[in-house]
Design a protein around this motif. Structure first.
Motif, PDB file in Angstrom:
ATOM      1  N   ALA A  57       0.814  -1.220   0.000  1.00 43.23           N
ATOM      2  CA  ALA A  57       0.000   0.000   0.000  1.00 43.23           C
ATOM      3  C   ALA A  57       0.845   1.266   0.000  1.00 43.23           C
ATOM      4  O   ALA A  57       0.426   2.284  -0.523  1.00 43.23           O
ATOM      5  CB  ALA A  57      -0.930   0.015   1.210  1.00 43.23           C
ATOM      6  N   ASP A  83      -5.803  -0.372   4.478  1.00 36.39           N
ATOM      7  CA  ASP A  83      -4.654   0.517   4.386  1.00 36.39           C
ATOM      8  C   ASP A  83      -5.188   1.931   4.140  1.00 36.39           C
ATOM      9  O   ASP A  83      -6.393   2.138   4.019  1.00 36.39           O
ATOM     10  CB  ASP A  83      -3.677   0.050   3.308  1.00 36.39           C
ATOM     11  CG  ASP A  83      -4.334  -0.203   1.961  1.00 36.39           C
ATOM     12  OD1 ASP A  83      -5.104   0.657   1.501  1.00 36.39           O
ATOM     13  OD2 ASP A  83      -4.066  -1.270   1.377  1.00 36.39           O
ATOM     14  N   HIS A  84      -4.333   2.870   4.137  1.00 30.30           N
ATOM     15  CA  HIS A  84      -4.686   4.287   4.010  1.00 30.30           C
ATOM     16  C   HIS A  84      -5.600   4.758   5.137  1.00 30.30           C
ATOM     17  O   HIS A  84      -6.538   5.511   4.924  1.00 30.30           O
ATOM     18  CB  HIS A  84      -5.285   4.590   2.632  1.00 30.30           C
ATOM     19  CG  HIS A  84      -4.249   4.505   1.546  1.00 30.30           C
ATOM     20  ND1 HIS A  84      -3.976   3.320   0.899  1.00 30.30           N
ATOM     21  CD2 HIS A  84      -3.384   5.416   1.046  1.00 30.30           C
ATOM     22  CE1 HIS A  84      -2.997   3.536   0.026  1.00 30.30           C
ATOM     23  NE2 HIS A  84      -2.626   4.783   0.101  1.00 30.30           N
ATOM     24  N   GLY A 133      -7.478   2.682  -1.710  1.00 30.76           N
ATOM     25  CA  GLY A 133      -6.806   1.709  -0.867  1.00 30.76           C
ATOM     26  C   GLY A 133      -7.588   0.410  -0.935  1.00 30.76           C
ATOM     27  O   GLY A 133      -8.436   0.227  -1.800  1.00 30.76           O
TER      28      GLY A 133
END
Length: 158
Positions: A57, A83-84, A133
């Motif tokens: 990511a 993620d993010h 993401g």
């Protein structure tokens, strides 16, 4: 609406924090009464999901974080790995999520997506959302005949 508890944590997107998530998963699942084998499956699945996020990511120079959410229901554990960063709006996540199909192009999700095959094999249900993401939602059902749930049986957590 079905009642549940929600636990959320954020960890730096670094491999050394995978163990923290594994321990948290183990703690939540143990408290719910999952069997030792199911807890091991959950730990492997969350490791794969977080490793996928930390590996793919973020670029090397990017400082990222992975958000992990546990939806604790009476009959199942739902684990979200995103993620993010950002916090989960559970209703929003669930409305736009779809089942993971092994026929999907792995490149579409990420290079190194082999972990998704493993997660799919270990969990009862796997769903993916990859708009911004990637969010992986993994569900493991609690079987009512697990050892340790009856008063007359010895619990491994004592």
């Amino acid at each position: 609406m079905e009642r549940f508890d929600f636990v959320e944590m954020k960890v730096p997107a670094k491999p050394e924090f995978v163990g923290v998530a594994r321990l948290s998963t183990s703690g939540v699942a143990s408290r719910m009464g999952f069997s030792y084998e199911d807890i091991e499956d959950l730990k492997v699945a969350i490791s794969e999901a977080i490793t996928n996020a930390t590996t793919h990511a973020y670029k090397n120079e990017e400082e990222g974080e992975v958000t992990i959410g546990f939806g604790v229901y009476h009959n199942r554990l739902e684990i979200m790995v995103a993620d993010h960063g950002g916090s989960f709006n559970l209703a929003k996540v669930k409305e736009g999520i779809g089942p993971y199909r092994q026929s999907e192009s792995i490149e579409q999700l990420r290079e190194g997506g082999f972990g998704l095959f493993l997660i799919d094999a270990l969990m009862d249900k796997v769903e993916i959302k990859n708009e911004y993401g990637v969010i992986v939602l993994m569900t493991k059902y609690l079987h009512t005949n697990e050892v340790g749930l009856d008063d007359d049986q010895i619990s491994a957590t004592q």
